[in-house]
Motif scaffolding. Structure first.
Motif, short mmCIF file in Angstrom:
data_model
loop_
_atom_site.label_atom_id
_atom_site.label_comp_id
_atom_site.label_asym_id
_atom_site.label_seq_id
_atom_site.Cartn_x
_atom_site.Cartn_y
_atom_site.Cartn_z
N ASP A 194 -91.17 -42.82 44.04
CA ASP A 194 -90.94 -43.35 45.40
C ASP A 194 -89.61 -43.53 45.86
O ASP A 194 -88.69 -43.52 44.88
CB ASP A 194 -92.06 -44.09 45.83
N GLU A 195 -89.24 -43.89 47.08
CA GLU A 195 -87.84 -44.12 47.59
C GLU A 195 -87.33 -45.26 46.75
O GLU A 195 -86.27 -45.77 46.78
CB GLU A 195 -87.89 -44.56 49.09
N ARG A 196 -87.98 -46.27 46.17
CA ARG A 196 -87.77 -47.45 45.56
C ARG A 196 -87.43 -47.02 43.81
O ARG A 196 -86.88 -47.94 43.20
CB ARG A 196 -88.78 -48.72 45.47
N GLY A 197 -88.02 -45.75 43.72
CA GLY A 197 -87.56 -45.41 42.21
C GLY A 197 -88.85 -45.72 41.29
O GLY A 197 -88.59 -45.69 40.23
N LEU A 198 -89.78 -46.20 42.01
CA LEU A 198 -90.91 -46.58 41.05
C LEU A 198 -91.88 -45.38 40.96
O LEU A 198 -91.92 -44.53 41.78
CB LEU A 198 -91.91 -47.49 41.81
N PHE A 199 -92.81 -45.38 39.86
CA PHE A 199 -93.45 -44.24 39.30
C PHE A 199 -94.46 -43.91 40.62
O PHE A 199 -95.05 -44.97 41.11
CB PHE A 199 -94.24 -44.62 38.36
N ASN A 200 -94.86 -42.73 40.75
CA ASN A 200 -95.97 -42.39 41.48
C ASN A 200 -97.25 -42.03 40.76
O ASN A 200 -97.33 -41.07 40.10
CB ASN A 200 -95.55 -40.95 42.18
N ASN A 201 -97.98 -43.26 40.71
CA ASN A 201 -98.91 -43.38 39.78
C ASN A 201 -99.98 -42.43 39.89
O ASN A 201 -100.85 -41.83 39.06
CB ASN A 201 -99.70 -44.61 39.74
N ALA A 202 -100.06 -41.75 41.25
CA ALA A 202 -101.16 -40.73 41.64
C ALA A 202 -101.03 -39.48 40.93
O ALA A 202 -101.80 -38.98 40.47
CB ALA A 202 -101.20 -40.54 43.25
N VAL B 32 -77.41 -43.47 45.19
CA VAL B 32 -78.16 -44.80 45.58
C VAL B 32 -79.53 -44.80 45.06
O VAL B 32 -80.23 -45.80 45.13
CB VAL B 32 -78.24 -44.71 47.18
N SER B 33 -79.90 -43.87 44.52
CA SER B 33 -81.25 -43.75 43.84
C SER B 33 -81.24 -44.58 42.47
O SER B 33 -82.31 -44.85 41.91
CB SER B 33 -81.96 -42.61 43.68
N VAL B 34 -80.05 -44.54 41.58
CA VAL B 34 -79.96 -45.24 40.56
C VAL B 34 -80.03 -46.58 40.50
O VAL B 34 -79.21 -47.24 41.38
CB VAL B 34 -78.54 -44.65 39.84
N PRO B 35 -81.07 -47.28 39.82
CA PRO B 35 -81.24 -48.78 40.01
C PRO B 35 -79.72 -49.85 39.62
O PRO B 35 -79.35 -50.66 40.46
CB PRO B 35 -82.01 -49.09 39.10
N ALA B 36 -78.93 -49.09 38.88
CA ALA B 36 -77.79 -49.85 38.50
C ALA B 36 -76.83 -49.86 39.23
O ALA B 36 -75.70 -50.75 39.53
CB ALA B 36 -77.33 -49.30 36.93
#
Length: 344
Positions: A76-84, A309-313
């Motif tokens: 998703d836009e926060r970089g979290l897994f799309n669990n679906a 900007v999608s890279v958390p670091a």
């Protein structure tokens, strides 16, 4: 039985497993980190095009053949897994197994799973790097091509390079950071190798850590290329990329900064975003990079900005600078255009 995560599935099925990221380059992913990502406690560390590109290797704990899945999981836009998406893949998997998660998959079932929208086929060079690294992790002997590659690199004149296997060069690159004698041999003969061999070996190097002297030699080769009458930008990018498996080091950061001051073309800028983004955690280099993009390569700005900007670091560092009053005018303008486009 309700199984929500890959780790749960692999554990319940009585398997041991190893995880690797295959997005920007090959990187091992620790199981504890993966569990935190699956639980939504942290973003995926190496997103590429809003996906996690995973190699999952698993085998029954009582032995047996290792299987590999190459999974492309949306973020998703926060970089979290799309669990679906993960649940969709797992339900297809359990269905293939007839509800028995302990049943071994047949080759045909493996093939059917490979046809889901959440699988991908890695490029040949990445596949070779993965097999080399996995073999090392599982303490397997290197491929049948390894000894031929070592013999050739020791005495390049002794045989025709056309007979070398890519997997042999991949096995060499994977061992450079632990085998000092091999690293010395490569460093001694690298620049005398025919162009195709040099290129294949350098491309393999980017997937692994390198000993410091070899990484430094590659940066020195960039300087040598710069001194030519017509420096080859693709070769400079290739040499820099070859060091991507090393943590940022002083000689590379200094070289990147000086290259950016020389109005470089696209190869360097694309390489930095794709492979050397860790160097951009240095704020001065990051702002130099974004300013150069905005000023000289506006057509690349939006796409590369979205990736970085999608890279958390990098994300907090970039967001903290969006309204920085000290920014150079071209970068302010590019940020302004970006907001106008997204809020227009």
């Amino acid at each position: 039985m309700q199984i929500d995560t890959l780790s749960e599935f692999l554990t319940q099925a009585g398997t041991d497993f190893r995880l690797f990221d295959l997005g920007r380059r090959l990187q091992p992913l620790e199981q504890s980190d993966f569990a935190a990502i699956e639980a939504g406690r942290r973003p995926y560390p190496w997103p590429l095009q809003r996906h996690a590109w995973l190699a999952v290797c698993y085998w029954q704990q009582n032995g047996g053949q290792p299987y590999v899945w190459f999974l492309k999981i949306p973020l998703d836009e926060r970089g979290l897994f799309n669990n679906a998406a993960v649940k969709h893949f797992l339900s297809a998997l359990v269905e293939q197994l007839g509800g028995d998660i302990h049943a071994p998959l047949t080759d045909e079932q493996q093939q059917q799973l490979a046809d889901t929208p959440f699988t991908f086929q890695p490029a040949q060079e990445k596949l070779a790097a993965f097999h080399a690294r996995l073999g090392l992790a599982l303490k397997h002997a290197p491929s049948a091509y390894y000894q031929g590659a070592v013999d050739y690199l020791t005495t390049p004149a002794s045989q025709h390079w056309q007979q070398l296997g890519l997997q042999g060069l991949a096995d060499v690159a994977a061992r450079l950071h632990t085998d000092t004698a091999l690293a010395n041999t490569v460093q001694q003969h690298l620049w005398q190798l025919p162009e195709p061999v040099q290129q294949a070996l350098l491309t393999q190097c980017e997937h692994h850590p390198l000993p410091a002297p070899l990484a430094k030699a590659m940066i020195e080769a960039v300087s040598a290329e710069q001194e030519r009458q017509e420096p080859n930008e693709e070769r400079i990018a290739l040499l820099l990329r070859a060091t991507a498996g090393c943590d940022p080091f002083k000689a590379r950061s200094a070289k990147l900064s000086s290259l950016m001051s020389l109005q470089p073309g696209q190869p360097l800028l694309l390489t930095m975003a794709a492979r050397l983004w860790q160097d951009l955690t240095d704020e001065a280099l990051l702002l130099q990079y974004l300013t150069l993009l905005a000023d000289q390569h506006g057509e690349l700005f939006n796409g590369l900005f979205a990736e970085l900007v999608s890279v958390p670091a990098l994300r907090p560092l970039i967001l903290a600078n969006l309204h920085n009053p000290e920014l150079p005018a071209p970068l302010k303008q590019a940020f302004g255009n970006l907001f106008a486009a997204t809020h227009g």
